[in-house]
Design an enzyme around this catalytic site. Sequence first.
Site: not given
Length: 455
Positions: A135, A165, A169, A222, A227, A326, A331
């Site tokens: 990607k 990816h 996961k 992104d 994703h 970001k 997190k």
Amino acid sequence: MAGHIGTLVIFGAGGDLTQRLLLPGLGQLLDSSRGYDLKLVGVGFDPMTDRGWRQRVEGSFAAGGAKGALSASVAADAEYLQADVTKPDELRRILEVVSGTPAFYFALPPRVTIAACAALGEVELPKGTVLGLEKPFGTDLRSAQALNRQLIKLVPEKQIHRVDHFLGKSTVLNLLGLRFANRIFEQVWGAEHIERVDVTFDETLALEGRAGYYDKAGALVDMIQSHLLLVMALVAMEPPSSLDADDLRGSMAQVLRATHVWKGDAAAASRRARYGAGTIDGRKLPAYDREQGVDPALGTETLAEVTVGIENWRWAGVPFRLRSGKALATKRQEILITMKDVPHRPYGFRGNPGPARLRIGLSPDTIELDLNINGEGNPFVLDRVNLDVDFAEGELGPYGEVLHGLLADDATLSVRADAVEECWRIVGPVLAAWRKNTVPLDTYRAGSAGPASWR
Ligand code: BG6
């Protein structure tokens, strides 16, 4: 695993993606129960000796934890070729060193990938050749469609692996077991019982020197275009009859086709913001637009949020909010499914800790269920409990998992052409609204929870 591919050729061998993600994943795969011998050829624009390339491969294999004999022998026999992969003659030279069926992995910027695919059209490819593409797949719907048309002239769709990816996961894969190997969830999985779904991928990492790529992509392209929409598709799709590539990817494509920005109003359904200077875990960060290589005039967002709806019988009326950013304080990487409140709470109960929630943590890998029960002290006062379980890590990391699919001729975890195009179609109106500046670019301090006005 069955040895389908004889040679793995990595285009962009000298790049960061190859070193940091691809090779560590390959090393893990080779030394796993699913590994088998193959030849590894690195191809790059810059000169490098075979020795230099082997050392790089060994370093990356070690970084991914590979210590076995097979990864050592693949690294020891690896070859490097300096070539411009946008030239047919140079591609023919690469084909001369290939043994067995080749897989070509494009670890290259989209522009170079498009040119290299055009050049591959001039070359006769061995039967069974597999193509792996990173990607972002194109830069908008039209360029993705054009690239798909080009690729399908080269090899059949099942030999094209558009790599994402996130599909490798282990928790994302666990969604399939959770939903389809238990009777309890699927019965409540829809608009009748679910209030909303939030797919969040907040990172504490900032730009990390990736301006060359990220400044042109931004958080929406992104993370959400690729994703998060795919994760959403696994959450919301109809049960496939099998996990083979056609069934699973058919279900994913079907639900993506039904997905649109919430109420058709891209400006109202989206928000964007960019981080200013701040501190995360003691690390001082400059404002995004002061980072090296960033062009402030592009107005790139580092935090994006889009709400979509799935217009079908199961999900009509349920908002799916996709968010990623970001340089945030925490997190938080999860799928949060909030149930509707009960239709009636017997009179006499006191308190209401809120509806039940299922949280599927993407990193660390966890599942948590928040439920209301009778309180410990006074049984008529409702209390919250949290049932949680940590997942054991999969044998392979995400890149090992997706590389396994590519090398074993199994496209189940690869993104199909129509799914990629649907993802661009879904975010298209948001990109257009942002270009017209109908949605303000908010700001937040690096290390904060996002713009104050969003809370
Ligand atoms: C990548 C994005 O695809 O995924 C990055 O380009 C992001 O910006 C990364 O940080 C997140 O994935 P992971 O698996 O590294 O947490």
